[in-house]
Design an enzyme around this catalytic site. Structure first.
Site, PDB file in Angstrom:
ATOM      1  N   ARG A 102       0.809  -1.243  -0.087  1.00  0.00           N
ATOM      2  CA  ARG A 102       0.041  -0.070   0.096  1.00  0.00           C
ATOM      3  C   ARG A 102       0.920   1.285   0.031  1.00  0.00           C
ATOM      4  O   ARG A 102       1.796   1.277   0.892  1.00  0.00           O
ATOM      5  CB  ARG A 102      -0.996   0.103   1.309  1.00  0.00           C
ATOM      6  CG  ARG A 102      -1.552   1.432   1.418  1.00  0.00           C
ATOM      7  CD  ARG A 102      -2.618   1.304   2.507  1.00  0.00           C
ATOM      8  NE  ARG A 102      -3.605   0.780   2.017  1.00  0.00           N
ATOM      9  CZ  ARG A 102      -4.961   0.803   2.684  1.00  0.00           C
ATOM     10  NH1 ARG A 102      -5.052   1.742   3.731  1.00  0.00           N
ATOM     11  NH2 ARG A 102      -6.136   0.369   2.039  1.00  0.00           N
ATOM     12  N   HIS A 129      -7.420   0.823  -6.028  1.00  0.00           N
ATOM     13  CA  HIS A 129      -7.999  -0.005  -4.966  1.00  0.00           C
ATOM     14  C   HIS A 129      -8.810  -1.367  -5.151  1.00  0.00           C
ATOM     15  O   HIS A 129      -9.716  -1.591  -4.963  1.00  0.00           O
ATOM     16  CB  HIS A 129      -8.697   0.932  -3.779  1.00  0.00           C
ATOM     17  CG  HIS A 129      -8.586   0.222  -2.354  1.00  0.00           C
ATOM     18  ND1 HIS A 129      -7.869  -0.886  -2.185  1.00  0.00           N
ATOM     19  CD2 HIS A 129      -9.001   0.583  -1.176  1.00  0.00           C
ATOM     20  CE1 HIS A 129      -7.815  -1.424  -0.886  1.00  0.00           C
ATOM     21  NE2 HIS A 129      -8.685  -0.309  -0.114  1.00  0.00           N
ATOM     22  N   GLN A 132     -10.511  -3.683  -2.533  1.00  0.00           N
ATOM     23  CA  GLN A 132     -11.608  -3.197  -1.831  1.00  0.00           C
ATOM     24  C   GLN A 132     -12.653  -3.616  -3.063  1.00  0.00           C
ATOM     25  O   GLN A 132     -13.738  -4.056  -2.703  1.00  0.00           O
ATOM     26  CB  GLN A 132     -11.450  -1.582  -1.812  1.00  0.00           C
ATOM     27  CG  GLN A 132     -12.662  -1.207  -1.251  1.00  0.00           C
ATOM     28  CD  GLN A 132     -13.101  -1.785   0.210  1.00  0.00           C
ATOM     29  OE1 GLN A 132     -12.288  -1.582   1.199  1.00  0.00           O
ATOM     30  NE2 GLN A 132     -14.266  -2.140   0.439  1.00  0.00           N
ATOM     31  N   ASP A 219     -17.402   7.294  -0.576  1.00  0.00           N
ATOM     32  CA  ASP A 219     -15.957   7.237  -0.105  1.00  0.00           C
ATOM     33  C   ASP A 219     -15.774   8.629   0.664  1.00  0.00           C
ATOM     34  O   ASP A 219     -16.279   9.810  -0.008  1.00  0.00           O
ATOM     35  CB  ASP A 219     -14.915   6.767  -1.010  1.00  0.00           C
ATOM     36  CG  ASP A 219     -13.469   6.673  -0.539  1.00  0.00           C
ATOM     37  OD1 ASP A 219     -13.373   6.497   0.627  1.00  0.00           O
ATOM     38  OD2 ASP A 219     -12.335   6.578  -1.341  1.00  0.00           O
ATOM     39  N   CYS A 259     -16.362   1.921   1.451  1.00  0.00           N
ATOM     40  CA  CYS A 259     -15.029   1.254   1.723  1.00  0.00           C
ATOM     41  C   CYS A 259     -14.562   1.321   3.080  1.00  0.00           C
ATOM     42  O   CYS A 259     -13.772   0.361   3.621  1.00  0.00           O
ATOM     43  CB  CYS A 259     -14.003   1.511   0.780  1.00  0.00           C
ATOM     44  SG  CYS A 259     -13.545   3.269   0.799  1.00  0.00           S
ATOM     45  N   ARG A 287     -13.613  -8.514   2.482  1.00  0.00           N
ATOM     46  CA  ARG A 287     -12.220  -8.244   2.236  1.00  0.00           C
ATOM     47  C   ARG A 287     -11.392  -9.360   2.399  1.00  0.00           C
ATOM     48  O   ARG A 287     -10.392  -9.742   1.701  1.00  0.00           O
ATOM     49  CB  ARG A 287     -11.640  -6.993   3.004  1.00  0.00           C
ATOM     50  CG  ARG A 287     -12.220  -5.549   2.842  1.00  0.00           C
ATOM     51  CD  ARG A 287     -11.654  -5.134   1.325  1.00  0.00           C
ATOM     52  NE  ARG A 287     -10.373  -4.990   1.205  1.00  0.00           N
ATOM     53  CZ  ARG A 287      -9.627  -4.004   1.675  1.00  0.00           C
ATOM     54  NH1 ARG A 287     -10.101  -2.843   2.276  1.00  0.00           N
ATOM     55  NH2 ARG A 287      -8.373  -4.036   1.351  1.00  0.00           N
TER      56      ARG A 287
HETATM   57  N1  NVA Z   1      -9.762   7.033  -1.146  1.00  0.00           N
HETATM   58  C1  NVA Z   1      -9.449   6.531   0.194  1.00  0.00           C
HETATM   59  C2  NVA Z   1      -9.748   5.102   0.486  1.00  0.00           C
HETATM   60  C3  NVA Z   1      -9.388   4.396   1.874  1.00  0.00           C
HETATM   61  C4  NVA Z   1      -9.616   2.921   1.947  1.00  0.00           C
HETATM   62  C5  NVA Z   1      -7.994   6.899   0.535  1.00  0.00           C
HETATM   63  O1  NVA Z   1      -7.457   6.457  -0.263  1.00  0.00           O
HETATM   64  O2  NVA Z   1      -7.669   7.354   1.566  1.00  0.00           O
HETATM   65  N1   CP Z   2     -11.035   0.013   3.030  1.00  0.00           N
HETATM   66  C1   CP Z   2      -9.882   0.038   3.702  1.00  0.00           C
HETATM   67  O1   CP Z   2      -8.876  -0.221   2.698  1.00  0.00           O
HETATM   68  O2   CP Z   2      -9.729   0.235   4.646  1.00  0.00           O
HETATM   69  P1   CP Z   2      -8.163   0.459   5.484  1.00  0.00           P
HETATM   70  O3   CP Z   2      -7.313   1.644   5.073  1.00  0.00           O
HETATM   71  O4   CP Z   2      -8.447   0.360   6.844  1.00  0.00           O
HETATM   72  O5   CP Z   2      -7.183  -0.751   5.232  1.00  0.00           O
END
Ligand code: NVA
Ligand code: CP
Length: 303
Positions: A102, A129, A132, A219, A259, A287
């Protein structure tokens, strides 16, 4: 399929196969037939951004598959001090059986995969993502029976989630409408590909997007890395919120997905979130199952 870098790399068949395997693994988990498909294998999980769901579901998933997972904080690894991704990939390939990463840049994930002998799984970038959305698709199919004739509506920022949802919807044959403020549209290449290959609408008209939706999705307005823009975004995104008024325009039996993490009172009201908590937390649970399916598929487990 060697890696999971973005959903666009997968065929519709490959997505369906992962979803079918995810359903199977979920069934096995609840019926006492958990099998060590990845016995003795190790997944390395590199995080340069925060996570709750991704970290825990991958780690628990590996344990349930008979393997092991290592949490590797980007800031404590040499990659955080400038060691190139191509060297990190070649070193980790000697120890591990898979890497989940990530981070910010999609190009870093692509570079890691290019130099890695083992599967690389994208656990979120600024661009997409995919893990997800596999869980989201699993949840939609589980609750709606199929994707056929379904309309998915995304309200909010044209971010990593919107990008992956467009690809996931088109690849499974769903219609998708994205409502976002002007200037916050999803990736231009993805919109172009989506409109050529499926039914994709991008609009700043929240009501038009919500009309007749089977699934309402949202989101956060400011993603990880955009904390400095949070106040500006609160202004720009006013009205891009799933509330009970907007839900009246969707189908009566419409689901709501998020998400998570959620910001109540911004992209979703507390009322809508709580009314649809069963769906949203089932989505979070999925997930685990969807990622186990990805790992078994990529890391050589028997089915
Ligand atoms: N769009 C959000 C998704 C988190 C799971 C981010 O990138 O922070
Ligand atoms: N939805 C998601 O990816 O959550 P986290 O950021 O907690 O991993």
């Amino acid at each position: 399929m060697k890696h999971l870098l973005k959903l666009g790399d997968l065929s519709s068949r490959e997505i369906t196969d992962i979803l079918n395997l995810a359903d199977q693994l979920k069934f096995e988990k609840y019926h006492g037939e958990r099998k060590p498909y990845l016995g003795g294998k190790t997944l390395g999980m590199i995080f340069t951004k925060a996570s709750t769901r991704t970290r825990v579901s991958f780690e628990v998933g590996m344990y349930q598959l008979g393997g092991n997972a290592l949490f590797l904080s980007g800031s404590e690894m040499q990659i955080g001090r400038g060691e190139p991704a191509e060297d990190t990939a070649r070193v980790l390939s000697k120890y591990l059986d898979g890497i989940m990463i990530r981070t910010y840049k999609q190009s870093e994930v692509e570079k890691l995969a290019e130099f890695s002998d083992i599967p690389v799984i994208n656990g979120l970038t600024d661009y997409c993502h995919p893990c997800q959305v596999l869980a989201d698709l699993m949840t939609i199919r589980e609750r709606k029976g199929s994707f056929k004739g379904k309309k998915l509506t995304f309200i909010g920022d044209g971010n990593n989630m919107a990008n992956s949802l467009i690809v996931g919807a088109v690849k499974t044959g769903m219609e998708i409408a994205v409502a976002c403020p002007k200037g916050y549209e999803p990736d231009a290449e993805i919109i172009k590909w989506g409109t050529q290959n499926g039914k994709v609408t991008i609009t700043d008209d929240v009501k038009a997007a919500a009309e007749g939706a089977d699934v309402m999705y949202t989101d956060v307005w400011a993603s990880m890395g955009q904390e400095g823009e949070a106040e500006l975004r609160k202004e720009k995104f006013k009205g891009f919120c799933i509330d009970s008024e907007l839900m009246k325009l969707a189908k009566k039996d419409a689901m709501v997905l998020h998400c998570l993490p959620a910001h109540r009172g911004e992209e979703i009201t507390a009322e809508v979130l709580e009314a649809h908590a069963d769906e949203i937390f089932a989505e979070a649970e999925n997930r685990l199952h969807a990622q186990k399916a990805v790992m078994v598929t990529l890391m050589g487990g028997k089915k």
